[in-house]
Enzyme design. Structure first.
Site, short mmCIF file in Angstrom:
data_model
loop_
_atom_site.label_atom_id
_atom_site.label_comp_id
_atom_site.label_asym_id
_atom_site.label_seq_id
_atom_site.Cartn_x
_atom_site.Cartn_y
_atom_site.Cartn_z
N GLU A 187 0.84 -1.21 0.00
CA GLU A 187 0.00 0.00 0.00
C GLU A 187 0.87 1.25 0.00
O GLU A 187 0.67 2.16 0.81
CB GLU A 187 -0.96 0.00 1.20
CG GLU A 187 -2.04 -1.07 1.10
CD GLU A 187 -3.09 -0.96 2.20
OE1 GLU A 187 -2.77 -0.50 3.30
OE2 GLU A 187 -4.25 -1.34 1.94
N TYR A 233 -8.37 -11.74 14.52
CA TYR A 233 -8.87 -11.00 13.36
C TYR A 233 -10.29 -11.42 12.97
O TYR A 233 -10.77 -11.10 11.91
CB TYR A 233 -7.90 -11.22 12.17
CG TYR A 233 -7.81 -10.04 11.21
CD1 TYR A 233 -6.96 -8.99 11.46
CD2 TYR A 233 -8.58 -10.01 10.06
CE1 TYR A 233 -6.87 -7.91 10.58
CE2 TYR A 233 -8.50 -8.95 9.17
CZ TYR A 233 -7.64 -7.90 9.43
OH TYR A 233 -7.54 -6.85 8.56
N GLU A 247 -5.89 -8.10 -0.79
CA GLU A 247 -6.37 -8.23 0.59
C GLU A 247 -7.85 -7.94 0.56
O GLU A 247 -8.26 -6.82 0.22
CB GLU A 247 -5.71 -7.20 1.52
CG GLU A 247 -4.28 -7.49 1.85
CD GLU A 247 -3.69 -6.41 2.76
OE1 GLU A 247 -4.42 -5.85 3.60
OE2 GLU A 247 -2.50 -6.13 2.60
C1 GLA Z 1 -3.94 -2.99 4.99
C2 GLA Z 1 -2.52 -3.50 5.13
C3 GLA Z 1 -2.45 -4.78 5.94
C4 GLA Z 1 -3.25 -4.63 7.21
C5 GLA Z 1 -4.69 -4.29 6.84
C6 GLA Z 1 -5.60 -4.11 8.04
O1 GLA Z 1 -4.60 -3.58 4.00
O2 GLA Z 1 -1.93 -3.71 3.87
O3 GLA Z 1 -1.11 -5.06 6.25
O4 GLA Z 1 -2.71 -3.61 7.99
O5 GLA Z 1 -4.72 -3.07 6.16
O6 GLA Z 1 -5.60 -5.23 8.83
#
Ligand code: GLA
Length: 607
Positions: free
Chosen positions: A187, A331, A263
């Site tokens: 990200e 989670y 993700e």
């Molecule tokens: C983003 C990040 C992950 C994690 C998620 C939330 O997508 O890339 O590493 O922090 O948010 O769990």
């Protein structure tokens, strides 16, 4: 992605994507994953990636196989893991790939169970992990700029990649191994705009022998995607909720390419003092179904929960409000922290197996320890144990722990102040929470979230000992405030402006408690409390501390993580492999007042 790290469940939450293509060897015919038009190919055949995130660093290695088998039963056809740099290289120099850190063994095991593996070895991983996986020693250099083409940072990244990547390259599909895709940064579009840094990472993977499909993954807006993507590198998305707008955005950003939600958040993490986050299983299953029905690929984040053992939990901050993450990384995943298969597993399994055709038996729930209550057999105050836990360093001013080569834990500062005098005491540059003592008696607590807070100092004698014990919670793992130095990175002042000089500083990483000398009585204030218990047959269990306030728990010398009465988490996972047949030792560091007993329980209570 918003800086305060609330996930967006609304359908408006979206992804988009940018740029093109596959690994260097092209498409059909090559081993591993490649891109052909709007499809992924695996070993040359159309493949819909139905992957799930599982973190080897959050699961005891003796349980890796168990968790992977549960993910097989869930119906996944691919596995994904991050690689946290600081887990392998906590100090500069030789990286550790032994035992729990044997990443190649984890990847090979996934391969044996038939999973292709996506690896995300980005120097930065976010992941609610301490400092987003970056090693704390990077912060010893005040001039080093993180996550960009700063030469000092790139030198450290390159030295790490020189050790990591040669261990991964032979495990790629082209050599018959399971690795099929590799992420270059995490990200990045929500952090910075240095495309030359992304290109450096891409080139660093290629020059060290990686030939797999490379990708970047970014959240929501066009803005983030433009800065996170790298021309010529496949762009994936991150997000949650109704996938339709996300998928549409990805298609627009990267037309004619397959769509991958690298993700898709099926649960969420918790902060101390906040509510426990869960998601509705039926709603989730229907969203996932609608995503897969379009032919898009997915990586469920997280497919399997884990634990932020020790001091590995990260934190978030808006710049003014610091929010440390809890010890559990369950989670609300389909496969829970202790491997439990709940309603989410049951709802997702028929959906996933319908798309993947993967069929595997559902493993039974792990056996559990029988509930019992334990009373302490001895205690010792922390301030009486400083000499067995650390060596003092002298300094005119307080310094943060990174300057002393310390990564995590607590840090103790001691000085002598002259009296008589009355006035406020303040700490500037505190991270994260300071317990202050005057001649050994508690004066009060100062907190990073109240930076202008003071304590009333009333000194009656000509000379008074001042002790400051700083409890460092996790380093920030997301956003512009990543450089989160711990301890006191500033000064201590009396009556607003008078700096106190002449400090004795003791790093307390608390990685070896063997020198502690427990007395038979109790102890108040910051103190270690010892418990012993006989176990006939080790099984999974949970430690609960009703009536205790804030601290850390060790089982047979292994740090299970932090507890805090503000919740939401109420129990700490104590996995089966950490227990011994026969006598087991539990040590609790309580920073405030101890409760009378602790409990072993068969079930988790995450709030
Ligand atoms: C983003 C990040 C992950 C994690 C998620 C939330 O997508 O890339 O590493 O922090 O948010 O769990």
């Amino acid at each position: 992605m918003n800086v305060s790290r609330r996930s967006f469940l609304s359908g408006a939450a979206a992804i988009t994507a940018g740029a093109v293509l596959a690994g260097p060897a092209g498409a059909a015919g090559r081993r591993g994953l490649s891109v052909s038009g709007e499809k992924f190919l695996l070993d040359g055949k159309p493949f819909q990636i139905v992957s799930g995130a599982v973190h080897y660093f959050r699961i005891h290695p003796d349980q890796w196989r168990d968790r992977l088998e549960r993910l097989k039963a869930l119906g996944l056809n691919t596995i994904e893991t991050y690689v946290p740099w600081n887990f392998h290289q906590p100090k500069p120099g030789r990286a550790d790939f032994g035992g729990w850190r044997d990443l190649p063994a984890f990847i090979r095991l996934a391969g044996e169970l038939g999973f292709p593996v996506i690896v995300r070895p980005s120097p930065y991983i976010c992941a609610e992990w301490e400092f987003g996986g970056l090693p704390a020693w990077l912060l010893a250099d005040r001039d080093l700029e993180l996550r960009c083409a700063d030469p000092a940072y790139l030198t450290a990244v390159d030295a790490w990649y020189d050790q990591l990547i040669p261990r991964l390259a032979p495990l790629e599909a082209q050599h018959g191994g399971p690795i099929v895709a590799v992420q270059i940064e995490n990200e990045y579009g929500s952090y910075g705009n240095d495309t030359s840094y992304l290109a450096h990472l891409r080139d660093g993977l290629r020059s060290r022998g990686m030939t797999s499909l490379l990708f970047a993954a970014d959240g929501a807006s066009d803005f983030f995607l433009r800065f996170g993507s790298l021309p010529g590198t496949f762009e994936a998305g991150t997000g949650d909720g109704d996938p339709a707008p996300s998928l549409a955005a990805l298609k627009t950003f990267q037309p004619g390419q397959p769509v991958l939600m690298a993700e898709y958040w099926d649960g969420w993490f918790d902060h101390w003092g906040d509510q426990h986050n869960t998601r509705d299983p039926a709603q989730l299953a229907s969203y996932v179904d609608s995503l897969l029905a379009t032919g898009a690929s997915i990586n469920l984040y997280m497919a399997c929960g884990g634990t932020n053992f020790g001091f590995t939990a990260g934190a978030n901050t808006s710049g003014t409000t610091y929010q440390p993450t809890v010890t559990s990384y369950d989670y609300d995943s389909p496969v829970g922290e202790a491997g439990d298969l709940g309603a989410k597993f049951t709802a997702l399994r028929p959906v996933l197996t319908r798309y993947t055709g993967v069929s595997a038996p559902v493993p039974a729930r792990s056996a559990r320890l029988v509930a019992r209550t334990l009373a302490p057999s001895g205690s010792v105050p922390l301030l009486d144990s400083l000499d067995v836990l650390s060596k003092p360093v002298r300094s005119a001013q307080p310094v943060p722990m990174e300057r002393l080569g310390q990564a995590t834990g607590l840090i103790h500062y001691r000085t002598t102040v002259q009296g008589p005098h009355s006035g406020p005491l303040s700490i500037h540059g505190l991270a994260d929470r300071a317990l202050v003592f005057v001649d050994g008696s508690p004066l009060g607590v100062l907190d990073r979230n109240r930076p202008s807070g003071t304590l009333d100092l009333k000194l009656t004698k000509p000379s008074t000992r001042l002790d400051i014990l700083v409890d460092a919670m996790g380093r920030v793992n997301y956003g512009p405030y990543l450089a989160d130095r711990k301890g006191i990175d500033g000064w201590v002042a009396m009556s607003t402006q008078q700096k106190l000089f002449g400090w004795e500083i003791r790093p307390l990483p608390l990685d070896d408690l063997s020198g502690l000398r427990f007395g038979s009585g109790g102890a108040a204030g910051p103190a270690f409390h010892r418990f012993t218990t006989d176990i006939a047959a080790p099984e999974d269990g949970f430690v609960a501390l009703p009536g205790w306030e804030k601290g850390v728990v060790w089982l047979n010398g292994f740090n299970l993580g932090r507890y805090w009465t503000i919740g939401p988490q109420r129990t700490l996972y104590a996995p089966k492999p950490l227990w011994r047949k026969g006598t087991n030792s539990i040590v609790v560091l309580e920073l405030h007042e101890p409760g009378t007993t602790i409990e072993l329980r068969p079930e988790a209570d995450l709030g």
